[in-house]
Design an enzyme around this catalytic site. Structure first.
Site, mmCIF file in Angstrom:
data_model
loop_
_atom_site.group_PDB
_atom_site.id
_atom_site.type_symbol
_atom_site.label_atom_id
_atom_site.label_comp_id
_atom_site.label_asym_id
_atom_site.label_seq_id
_atom_site.Cartn_x
_atom_site.Cartn_y
_atom_site.Cartn_z
ATOM 1 N N CYS A 126 0.825 -1.219 0.000
ATOM 2 C CA CYS A 126 0.000 0.000 0.000
ATOM 3 C C CYS A 126 0.856 1.264 0.000
ATOM 4 O O CYS A 126 0.619 2.194 -0.784
ATOM 5 C CB CYS A 126 -0.937 -0.001 1.198
ATOM 6 S SG CYS A 126 -0.218 -0.639 2.692
ATOM 7 N N SER A 156 -5.014 0.532 10.447
ATOM 8 C CA SER A 156 -5.794 -0.477 9.701
ATOM 9 C C SER A 156 -4.868 -1.353 8.847
ATOM 10 O O SER A 156 -5.201 -2.464 8.475
ATOM 11 C CB SER A 156 -6.831 0.204 8.797
ATOM 12 O OG SER A 156 -6.170 1.010 7.841
ATOM 13 N N LYS A 205 10.217 -2.797 1.603
ATOM 14 C CA LYS A 205 9.255 -2.907 0.494
ATOM 15 C C LYS A 205 9.278 -1.609 -0.335
ATOM 16 O O LYS A 205 9.267 -1.644 -1.562
ATOM 17 C CB LYS A 205 7.840 -3.137 1.030
ATOM 18 C CG LYS A 205 7.592 -4.515 1.629
ATOM 19 C CD LYS A 205 6.210 -4.557 2.300
ATOM 20 C CE LYS A 205 5.986 -5.822 3.095
ATOM 21 N NZ LYS A 205 4.714 -5.805 3.876
ATOM 22 N N HIS A 233 -2.862 6.037 4.889
ATOM 23 C CA HIS A 233 -1.428 6.263 5.114
ATOM 24 C C HIS A 233 -1.043 7.663 4.629
ATOM 25 O O HIS A 233 -1.547 8.124 3.607
ATOM 26 C CB HIS A 233 -0.603 5.249 4.327
ATOM 27 C CG HIS A 233 -0.685 3.832 4.814
ATOM 28 N ND1 HIS A 233 -1.268 3.463 6.012
ATOM 29 C CD2 HIS A 233 -0.234 2.677 4.250
ATOM 30 C CE1 HIS A 233 -1.170 2.149 6.172
ATOM 31 N NE2 HIS A 233 -0.561 1.638 5.110
HETATM 32 C C1 2RA Z 1 0.890 -2.202 6.660
HETATM 33 N N1 2RA Z 1 1.479 -2.124 4.308
HETATM 34 O O1 2RA Z 1 0.416 -1.067 6.546
HETATM 35 C C2 2RA Z 1 1.282 -3.013 5.444
HETATM 36 C C3 2RA Z 1 0.335 -4.103 5.159
HETATM 37 N N2 2RA Z 1 -0.970 -3.668 4.928
HETATM 38 O O2 2RA Z 1 1.060 -2.767 7.742
#
Ligand code: 2RA
Length: 334
Positions: A126, A156, A205, A233
């Site tokens: 994400c 989340s 990542k 985010h």
């Molecule tokens: C997180 N990107 O935000 C990772 C998995 N959703 O923890």
């Protein structure tokens, strides 16, 4: 098109159901898939009740497309089985993202790389998706050399139990602890597990997926932080280019980009915030300003709903791209 959603009872799976309905995917049959424990329960989709099935049953039902969001181990074991019956698997876990023979797709950036040979397609992380949606137009115009990114990631992203821990803490309830520390009134510089190099898997990542999707020459360094927020985010980016840039030209490019909403006006206190990104598919960009400490360098702020463009929406858009490129022959299994 017979569509399976694997992990349908999870937060991303539930969001996939909403996005599939909103984007009007040409579905002839929905196959909701979850663990044996959840098999037999009912979900509502398109105004109709559907019975949740387990993976064995879903495979027998021969879906044409399967959206996976049930964790890496389920994907590793079952995605190849679905691909073996010529089902197109779009996997939201990290299981296949860095496989050399699997594509890692953000449709707006590299969707045209998809071919009829792709039966397991990886959905990026994400925090990578929202960052690269914002960076891809800039890379095209000015060639990015290096990115320093700090993320402020919604709870989340950890999952429903972590959201519950935060809610319990807010209500003064002693409940199950997903994190070793309080989440509410706190920030945790710890997303996913720590690696040998001192970075977390989440930080690596951002580094590795940027190189695979956008350009292997781009240097990235990241700090991923968990914050007690649900809407999405947020990311602070410091972007160094090969050459100078023009802020007016950048704003124009963002205004013309259908995946991006520019929210950037200090005079009116206009900037992206996760509270207002929740449930939306766009990537929100703001706080554009020169880094006055270094030439050819831009600071910016990027926000997106991590369950939407960061997961469910991007996954469904990959399915749409497969249909658009006639890689999915609608109704082949009908
Ligand atoms: C997180 N990107 O935000 C990772 C998995 N959703 O923890």
């Amino acid at each position: 098109m017979k569509l399976a959603i694997v992990g349908v009872t999870g937060m991303v799976g539930q969001e996939m159901l909403k996005v599939v309905a909103e984007m009007n995917l040409p579905i002839t049959e929905l196959i909701p898939v979850a663990s044996k424990k959840s098999a037999g329960t009912k979900i509502t989709f398109g105004g109709q009740e559907h019975t949740v099935v387990d993976l064995e049953k879903a495979l027998e039902m021969k879906p044409e497309v399967a959206l996976f969001s049930a964790g890496g181990s389920i994907s590793l074991e079952w995605a190849p089985k679905f691909a073996a019956i010529k089902c197109r698997v779009i996997d939201n876990s990290s299981a296949f993202r860095m496989d050399e023979d699997k594509k890692l797709i953000i449709p707006e950036i590299n969707g045209d790389e998809l071919t009829a040979d792709d039966y397991i397609i990886a959905n990026p992380n994400c925090s990578t998706i929202q960052m690269l949606i914002a960076l891809a137009p800039l890379h095209e115009m000015y060639t990015i050399k290096r990115v320093v990114v700090s993320t402020y990631q919604s709870i989340s992203g950890t999952g429903a139990q972590a959201v519950k821990q935060m809610e319990n803490e807010r209500e003064g309830i002693n409940g199950e602890m997903v994190y070793p520390y309080p989440i509410d009134q706190n920030v945790l510089p710890h997303c996913d597990i720590f690696m040998d190099n001192g970075y977390t898997k989440e930080e690596m990542k951002l580094v590795n997926e940027t190189k695979k999707i956008l350009d292997n020459k781009i240097a990235v360094t990241a700090t991923a932080v968990r914050v007690p927020v649900q809407g999405g985010h947020s990311e602070a980016l410091n972007v160094n280019f090969e050459k100078d840039f023009d802020l007016t030209e950048i704003r124009k490019a963002y205004h013309e980009n259908p995946a991006i909403t520019l929210q950037d006006n200090p005079e009116t206190n206009t900037y992206p915030m996760p509270l207002y990104a929740k449930g939306k598919n766009d990537v929100y960009v703001g706080r554009l300003r020169r880094d006055e400490s270094q030439d050819n360098t831009l600071n910016m702020w990027v926000v997106a709903d991590n369950l939407r463009k960061g997961a469910a929406t991007n996954t469904v858009q990959i399915a749409q791209k497969l249909i658009e490129k006639k890689i999915i022959e609608i109704g082949r299994f009908a």
